[in-house]
Scaffold this motif. Structure first.
Motif, PDB file in Angstrom:
ATOM      1  N   SER A  93      46.221  18.161   3.024  1.00 30.11           N
ATOM      2  CA  SER A  93      45.378  17.236   3.790  1.00 30.11           C
ATOM      3  C   SER A  93      45.586  15.813   3.307  1.00 30.11           C
ATOM      4  CB  SER A  93      43.918  17.629   3.617  1.00 30.11           C
ATOM      5  OG  SER A  93      43.580  17.535   2.245  1.00 30.11           O
ATOM      6  N   LEU A  94      45.107  14.873   4.082  1.00 26.15           N
ATOM      7  CA  LEU A  94      45.121  13.481   3.653  1.00 26.15           C
ATOM      8  C   LEU A  94      44.131  13.293   2.513  1.00 26.15           C
ATOM      9  CD1 LEU A  94      45.228  11.596   7.072  1.00 26.15           C
ATOM     10  CD2 LEU A  94      47.114  12.088   5.522  1.00 26.15           C
ATOM     11  N   SER A  95      44.274  12.180   1.799  1.00 29.04           N
ATOM     12  CA  SER A  95      43.299  11.838   0.759  1.00 29.04           C
ATOM     13  C   SER A  95      41.981  11.448   1.418  1.00 29.04           C
ATOM     14  CB  SER A  95      43.830  10.668  -0.069  1.00 29.04           C
ATOM     15  OG  SER A  95      44.025   9.535   0.751  1.00 29.04           O
ATOM     16  N   GLU A  96      40.919  11.422   0.635  1.00 25.77           N
ATOM     17  CA  GLU A  96      39.633  10.966   1.170  1.00 25.77           C
ATOM     18  C   GLU A  96      39.794   9.536   1.684  1.00 25.77           C
ATOM     19  OE1 GLU A  96      37.064  12.935   1.736  1.00 25.77           O
ATOM     20  OE2 GLU A  96      38.471  14.443   0.980  1.00 25.77           O
ATOM     21  N   ARG A  97      40.513   8.727   0.898  1.00 24.46           N
ATOM     22  CA  ARG A  97      40.772   7.353   1.340  1.00 24.46           C
ATOM     23  C   ARG A  97      41.529   7.339   2.672  1.00 24.46           C
ATOM     24  NH1 ARG A  97      43.487   3.908  -2.991  1.00 24.46           N
ATOM     25  NH2 ARG A  97      44.608   5.840  -3.305  1.00 24.46           N
TER      26      ARG A  97
ATOM     27  N   ARG B 194      48.728   5.575  -0.227  1.00 22.67           N
ATOM     28  CA  ARG B 194      47.296   5.402   0.038  1.00 22.67           C
ATOM     29  C   ARG B 194      46.728   6.491   0.923  1.00 22.67           C
ATOM     30  NH1 ARG B 194      45.499  -0.483   1.534  1.00 22.67           N
ATOM     31  NH2 ARG B 194      47.557  -1.005   2.322  1.00 22.67           N
ATOM     32  N   MET B 195      47.562   6.974   1.857  1.00 20.90           N
ATOM     33  CA  MET B 195      47.049   7.947   2.809  1.00 20.90           C
ATOM     34  C   MET B 195      46.946   9.346   2.215  1.00 20.90           C
ATOM     35  SD  MET B 195      46.146   6.363   5.462  1.00 20.90           S
ATOM     36  CE  MET B 195      45.977   7.550   6.811  1.00 20.90           C
ATOM     37  N   ILE B 196      47.761   9.660   1.216  1.00 23.37           N
ATOM     38  CA  ILE B 196      47.717  11.034   0.717  1.00 23.37           C
ATOM     39  C   ILE B 196      47.156  11.158  -0.698  1.00 23.37           C
ATOM     40  CG2 ILE B 196      49.561  11.803   2.253  1.00 23.37           C
ATOM     41  CD1 ILE B 196      51.509  11.694   0.034  1.00 23.37           C
ATOM     42  N   LEU B 197      46.959  10.035  -1.391  1.00 22.51           N
ATOM     43  CA  LEU B 197      46.472  10.117  -2.777  1.00 22.51           C
ATOM     44  C   LEU B 197      45.112   9.456  -2.943  1.00 22.51           C
ATOM     45  CD1 LEU B 197      49.735   9.081  -4.650  1.00 22.51           C
ATOM     46  CD2 LEU B 197      48.909  11.408  -4.208  1.00 22.51           C
ATOM     47  N   LEU B 217      52.634   3.742  -6.217  1.00 24.31           N
ATOM     48  CA  LEU B 217      51.784   4.848  -6.670  1.00 24.31           C
ATOM     49  C   LEU B 217      50.662   4.330  -7.568  1.00 24.31           C
ATOM     50  CD1 LEU B 217      54.575   7.461  -7.436  1.00 24.31           C
ATOM     51  CD2 LEU B 217      52.915   7.562  -5.561  1.00 24.31           C
ATOM     52  N   ARG B 218      51.008   3.406  -8.463  1.00 23.36           N
ATOM     53  CA  ARG B 218      49.990   2.842  -9.357  1.00 23.36           C
ATOM     54  C   ARG B 218      48.936   2.102  -8.552  1.00 23.36           C
ATOM     55  NH1 ARG B 218      53.783   1.416 -13.998  1.00 23.36           N
ATOM     56  NH2 ARG B 218      53.282   3.091 -15.463  1.00 23.36           N
ATOM     57  N   ALA B 219      49.386   1.350  -7.542  1.00 26.34           N
ATOM     58  CA  ALA B 219      48.441   0.609  -6.709  1.00 26.34           C
ATOM     59  C   ALA B 219      47.456   1.564  -6.036  1.00 26.34           C
ATOM     60  CB  ALA B 219      49.182  -0.213  -5.664  1.00 26.34           C
ATOM     61  N   ALA B 220      47.914   2.785  -5.748  1.00 18.11           N
ATOM     62  CA  ALA B 220      47.040   3.774  -5.114  1.00 18.11           C
ATOM     63  C   ALA B 220      46.198   4.522  -6.142  1.00 18.11           C
ATOM     64  CB  ALA B 220      47.871   4.751  -4.290  1.00 18.11           C
ATOM     65  N   GLY B 221      46.360   4.194  -7.417  1.00 14.89           N
ATOM     66  CA  GLY B 221      45.534   4.816  -8.456  1.00 14.89           C
ATOM     67  C   GLY B 221      46.073   6.137  -8.968  1.00 14.89           C
ATOM     68  N   ALA B 222      47.344   6.442  -8.649  1.00 13.71           N
ATOM     69  CA  ALA B 222      47.903   7.741  -9.031  1.00 13.71           C
ATOM     70  C   ALA B 222      48.144   7.830 -10.529  1.00 13.71           C
ATOM     71  CB  ALA B 222      49.219   7.985  -8.291  1.00 13.71           C
ATOM     72  N   ALA B 280      51.380  21.037  -2.510  1.00 16.55           N
ATOM     73  CA  ALA B 280      51.634  19.622  -2.796  1.00 16.55           C
ATOM     74  C   ALA B 280      52.341  18.951  -1.620  1.00 16.55           C
ATOM     75  CB  ALA B 280      52.513  19.496  -4.043  1.00 16.55           C
ATOM     76  N   TRP B 281      52.181  17.648  -1.538  1.00 14.88           N
ATOM     77  CA  TRP B 281      52.986  16.831  -0.645  1.00 14.88           C
ATOM     78  C   TRP B 281      54.340  16.563  -1.313  1.00 14.88           C
ATOM     79  CZ3 TRP B 281      51.821  15.248   4.206  1.00 14.88           C
ATOM     80  CH2 TRP B 281      50.479  15.252   4.616  1.00 14.88           C
ATOM     81  N   ILE B 282      55.343  16.306  -0.491  1.00 10.05           N
ATOM     82  CA  ILE B 282      56.631  15.819  -0.992  1.00 10.05           C
ATOM     83  C   ILE B 282      56.933  14.503  -0.283  1.00 10.05           C
ATOM     84  CG2 ILE B 282      59.134  16.239  -1.053  1.00 10.05           C
ATOM     85  CD1 ILE B 282      58.468  19.263  -1.085  1.00 10.05           C
ATOM     86  N   LEU B 283      57.254  13.477  -1.059  1.00  8.39           N
ATOM     87  CA  LEU B 283      57.680  12.214  -0.454  1.00  8.39           C
ATOM     88  C   LEU B 283      59.183  12.091  -0.681  1.00  8.39           C
ATOM     89  CD1 LEU B 283      57.148   9.560   0.974  1.00  8.39           C
ATOM     90  CD2 LEU B 283      56.299   8.613  -1.156  1.00  8.39           C
ATOM     91  N   GLU B 284      59.928  12.248   0.408  1.00  6.55           N
ATOM     92  CA  GLU B 284      61.394  12.194   0.331  1.00  6.55           C
ATOM     93  C   GLU B 284      61.859  10.786   0.678  1.00  6.55           C
ATOM     94  OE1 GLU B 284      63.540  14.582   3.248  1.00  6.55           O
ATOM     95  OE2 GLU B 284      65.360  14.467   2.033  1.00  6.55           O
TER      96      GLU B 284
END
Lengths: 480, 480
Positions: A93-97, B194-197, B217-222, B280-284
């Motif tokens: 699923s998508l993140s809550e954000r 942002r959309m998945i994390l 990724l860091r900007a999204a808080g990962a 998990a998601w995969i970002l290719e």
């Protein structure tokens, strides 16, 4: 699709489905070609492809074999190969954000030029031929320095041109260094929100206000606190009485979106004083400041700030055309480096050849000339539009006097079936929007929000008559 | 600066500083003009300006008076008016997120074309004249539908062209609806993250890897979990042994950044199997998949996924030129609407006239032709570059064999003073980068990371000799 691709696809599929298990020895290319009545090269090409991909291995003296691949993974991905789509699980699923961002509405617009869509300048009056020449000349024999990944935060000549324009016409205190060029006002709001807000931060916003601002703030995890707008602008006292102190105050002081109100000087000073007390940021969206038809414009709020707490945002979307996708922020000195680094991570950078062309457009005086011409034109269009509304919509709506911007508010005189009104106008090619969706708290006074700047005078009467007929039909035949 | 602006500035300043307190009655324009030896119109204009701004009020029969404005706010903002900058407080700080983004490094690049900067295609070979014609023709007489705020997620003809290109050359399973056009690969990474994390999400990343990915990724808080790369690609087994299960796995399977390794089929299948288990998601990031000089390219990982867990990212920066600022995502069907809405809030939308020109460029076959030409050219340049490295850099570095991409790794044979090496080459106009900064865990084997694709063959030998001399000086005269 070439034959060898079809053949390699069929073989790949057979490996995935387990019909050709690991270790299987494939027939020689000669015999498979004979069996399938294909050319031998077709088979060789198909085998080569699958060897390159790792499905087959050619062993000297031992022919071509299926390689040893993890069985579970092979079968798990088998469904996708032919049908184009599998269904083993619903997928992550998508993140809550992500869900929050996806669920935050925007007013949708139909492509093309339609009366009375908001936010559209006079697309029929922009000098596209001139603009095309400038862009083409920036691209045709480009300076290699504007083709790569350089000039983060904006092409220097454009930043100089913007800073000089803002200092002389808007009273903004800035150097070119403080200007950060981005891909539109929405990107400006988005990056500013991310840089100054952590999730849960309190933000005062104008109510009613711009959906795009709300979207950017929500995406940054902000807590939105609606502050009503009165005839002087955002009602700070209401905010102080009802809300916790803000980390950020967002406003459109030059021409409030959507009400068109200019924030008064005393309100501006009070706002800055309160921001000083609360140590809050101020995000000044200098929306439609360019179009003021009577008197002289008030300078930007940014010029009154002496603590580096105002982030100023402006755009070329309304003064040139929206699809240009160039806007800018002016940030305090101490934040310049962080914003420049940030923009390299967010990718909100406008194409450099476009920035170079835009710098030329401004430096050669075309921008100022276009603005002057549009100011006269929009004043005429506003005058004509108000005249037509008084003539055809009297009794249905009332227009408070305004002397700025590209759109007007027309309050409903009586309750209306909004959905039906909008649908009927839309069917006749006229786009209407209402204030309701722009409110976060309950909308106390609903009305139409009408963009007139993009509508040529010759088309205006027909469009206003369409709106009048939609009101009239509703009066004559109320539904239920 | 006109005289009336100077006068109004001086009066405004006096109000702010309290030298003209609220209620003060100003002299008539006639007498002030006489006192100051100014024209009367100058004084009238200055008064008018300050009345418009709210500093003065003209009361019929009672002259012009200073209005009643909040005293604290007036004086708080007084410093800024003349000096251009105040210093009452340090100003509010950036958010924790903002500080993190600002502190995340990027490899910096000097403007212009320099050997051996990475990430730069052959800017000298792009058909800019043709491209300028296509862009100019999209702008000169534009369809109004490409001037406004429409086509969020991408101009339909461009999305069709991209989908068709990806299906036929990369084995990506997608429709045009699934393609989301954005302003560059960095924007693609940013919006996907942002959309998945959500903040704190575990993400497996390749180590060494792309700094831009880490930044987004860091900007999204990962939470970044480095997974080493071996000769088959990302070492999944190491990840499973050392890290918690990922919410997202990020990788560059076609041509690992920076090592140039193609992830093998068995590793791809294992990766998908593990992602299925972990949901998990995969970002290719299909980085440099276009440039493979021997054998046929492996299809995209996305084509092996049957659960809609791969988000595929591609860009035109390396195949056309970086400052074009157009890239794209392919997202699973179920996420299309959310991504399209999201992009309207983040402003990562490429200018529509550029998108229209790009669609033409692809549809008329220019894109495929340019790719073919560059593939031949880069193969030649790689061949020549390897030859020159063997000739001039033997003993200093060793190059593992690679047959893809636009850059090569050259491992150091002996310890070197990296800083001195880079500075000496830079002084001679050659940009060198090392693998070290691309590592998150300790770099076990350092070397140079060299972009050759953008360097004409005629300039290559001189540049390689400059590098050789920098190594040589270090061998002859070690510092300390």
């Amino acid at each position: 699709v070439p034959l060898y691709v079809q053949l390699s696809g069929a073989l790949r599929d057979a490996v995935h489905r387990g019909r050709l298990p690991p270790g299987t020895c494939l027939p020689s290319s000669r015999s498979l070609a004979a069996d399938l009545s294909l050319g031998r090269n077709t088979v060789i090409n198909a085998y080569d492809q699958l060897v390159a991909e790792g499905y087959l291995a050619a062993v000297v003296g031992a022919g071509t074999r299926v390689t040893n691949l993890p069985k579970g993974a092979l079968s798990a991905s088998s469904r996708s190969l032919r049908t184009g789509r599998g269904n083993l699980s619903p997928g992550p699923s998508l993140s809550e954000r992500g869900k929050e961002i996806g669920a935050t509405g925007r007013v949708s617009a139909k492509p093309g030029r339609r009366a009375f869509q908001t936010g559209l300048p006079a697309l029929d009056e922009f000098p596209f031929a001139l603009w095309a020449r400038l862009v083409a000349s920036a691209i045709r024999r480009p300076d290699p320095s504007i083709l790569g990944y350089h000039h983060s935060g904006g092409y220097r000549p454009l930043r100089e041109a913007i800073a000089s324009h803002l200092r002389s016409t808007r009273g903004v205190q800035c150097t070119a260094d403080q200007v950060i060029v981005v891909t539109g006002a929405q990107a400006a709001l988005d990056i500013a929100a991310r840089m100054i807000l952590d999730p849960g931060a309190n933000v005062w916003i104008e109510d009613p206000g711009y959906l795009g601002t709300r979207g950017a703030l929500r995406a940054a995890g902000a807590r939105l606190l609606p502050v009503p707008v009165d005839e002087e602008g955002m009602d700070i006292e209401h905010g102080r009485a009802c809300h916790p102190p803000p980390r950020l105050i967002c406003l459109t002081p030059s021409c409030q979106f959507p009400l068109g109100i200019t924030t008064t000087l005393s309100r501006r000073l009070a706002l800055i004083e309160w921001a000083n007390q609360a140590d809050a940021w101020i995000l000044e969206d200098d929306y439609d400041s360019e179009y003021r038809y009577e008197g002289r414009p008030l300078s930007a709020l940014q010029g009154l700030d002496s603590n580096g707490r105002v982030i100023y945002a402006g755009t070329f979307s309304k003064t040139m055309f929206p699809a240009l996708r160039v806007a800018y922020l002016v940030v305090p000195d101490r934040c310049v480096d962080d914003f420049r680094t940030a923009i390299r991570h967010t990718g909100q950078e406008a194409p450099l050849p476009l920035q170079a062309a835009l710098a030329e457009f401004i430096d050669r005086g075309h921008y100022a000339a276009h603005l002057r011409r549009m100011r006269r034109l929009y004043a005429q269009r506003q005058h004509r539009f108000v005249e037509l509304c008084e003539q055809h919509l009297a009794g249905y709506v009332s227009l408070p006097p305004r002397d700025a911007g590209m759109q007007l508010v027309a309050y409903f005189e009586h309750p209306v079936d909004r959905e039906r009104l909008l649908a009927e106008a839309d069917a006749q090619g006229v786009t209407l929007s209402t204030l309701g969706p722009l409110h976060l708290d309950a909308c106390r006074r609903d009305g139409l929000f009408l963009g007139y700047a993009g509508v040529p005078e010759g088309e205006m009467e027909t469009a206003v008559r369409i709106v009048a007929r939609a009101f009239e039909r509703q009066r004559r035949a109320p539904r239920d």
